[in-house]
Write a protein that holds these residues in place. Sequence first.
Motif: not given
Length: 327
Positions: A288-315
């Motif tokens: 029953g274990v499942r992935p930890v998902i921080d959030r989902a974004l549309p492709l058009t917001d992918i720069h925001k997603g990369f910035q969150l990764m760079i800033d360490g803002g994802l769990t």
Amino acid sequence: MLAATAISQSAADPLSGLVLRDVPVPHPKPGWSRVRVVASSLNMHDLWTLRGVGHPPERLPIVLGCDAAGYDDDGNEVVVHPVLGDPDAGGGDETLDPNRALLSEQHDGAFAEYLTVPTRNLVPKPAWLSFDEAACLPVAWGTAYRMLFTQARITAGDRVLVQGAGGGVASAAIRLAVAAGAVVYATSRSEAKRAEALTWGVRAALAPGERLPERVDVVIETVGEATWSHSLKSLRRGGTVVIAGATSGANPPADLARIFYLQGRVLGSTGCTRGELVALLRLMEATGVRPVIDRALPLTDIHKGFQLMIDGGLTGKLVIHPSDPQS
């Protein structure tokens, strides 16, 4: 179709080389299949490509994205195994094929509405798994599975330390090791991420470098220089460090005396085989274990997603939707 494409590389400003642009819909060659991508997810590998690490500039432009879940042209729900390699050339293990490549290294990746891959790389998506969850598995969860079960061969009751609890591979390793009955310790610089790790079942979540209550059988290491010394000091005699990344730097002091005196094992690991991805799905169904998902974004917001990764803002993982997931 719209695709997130790496057109240039910069260590100082990696996102300057990431553009959203229209590209032709790909057509599969013989032995390959086309997939309509419902969900993908970000990986550090995508950021390394934009920084020029391990990806020669002559392979640009290329569509990024290593993970994909969606529909094949026959309407089947599938997960894409991202290692494009020949098992026969790797002694039965495609990750050992010297000509292997991860999706988006030599072939356009998953940050687009469609992609093509060898048909053998398609794995049926179980009905109990959502597309978003499936898109988190191939790279991060597959890597964690191989580290824990193929390389370290953990069993119930083993003591396991996972360095850097917030990352995609690390969060997967924590969840999988707990599900397998291991006693798990985790570290993170973030108090919030340490608190989150406790909800995943770790026995203790500590600051980097903090002494553990006991020495461990296995260390899961993806951080590198910043945690390497602590990893070796936390290991019991005859224990194992499995390393599959070095986000803080790849040249730590070796501390060879500690390794040979304590008879420690240091094992490298990469992404998983297709067979290991299938085994991962079986384990997830059973536990029953499942992935930890921080959030989902549309492709058009992918720069925001990369910035969150760079800033360490994802769990955990950040999911990308190349198209409307309801369509």
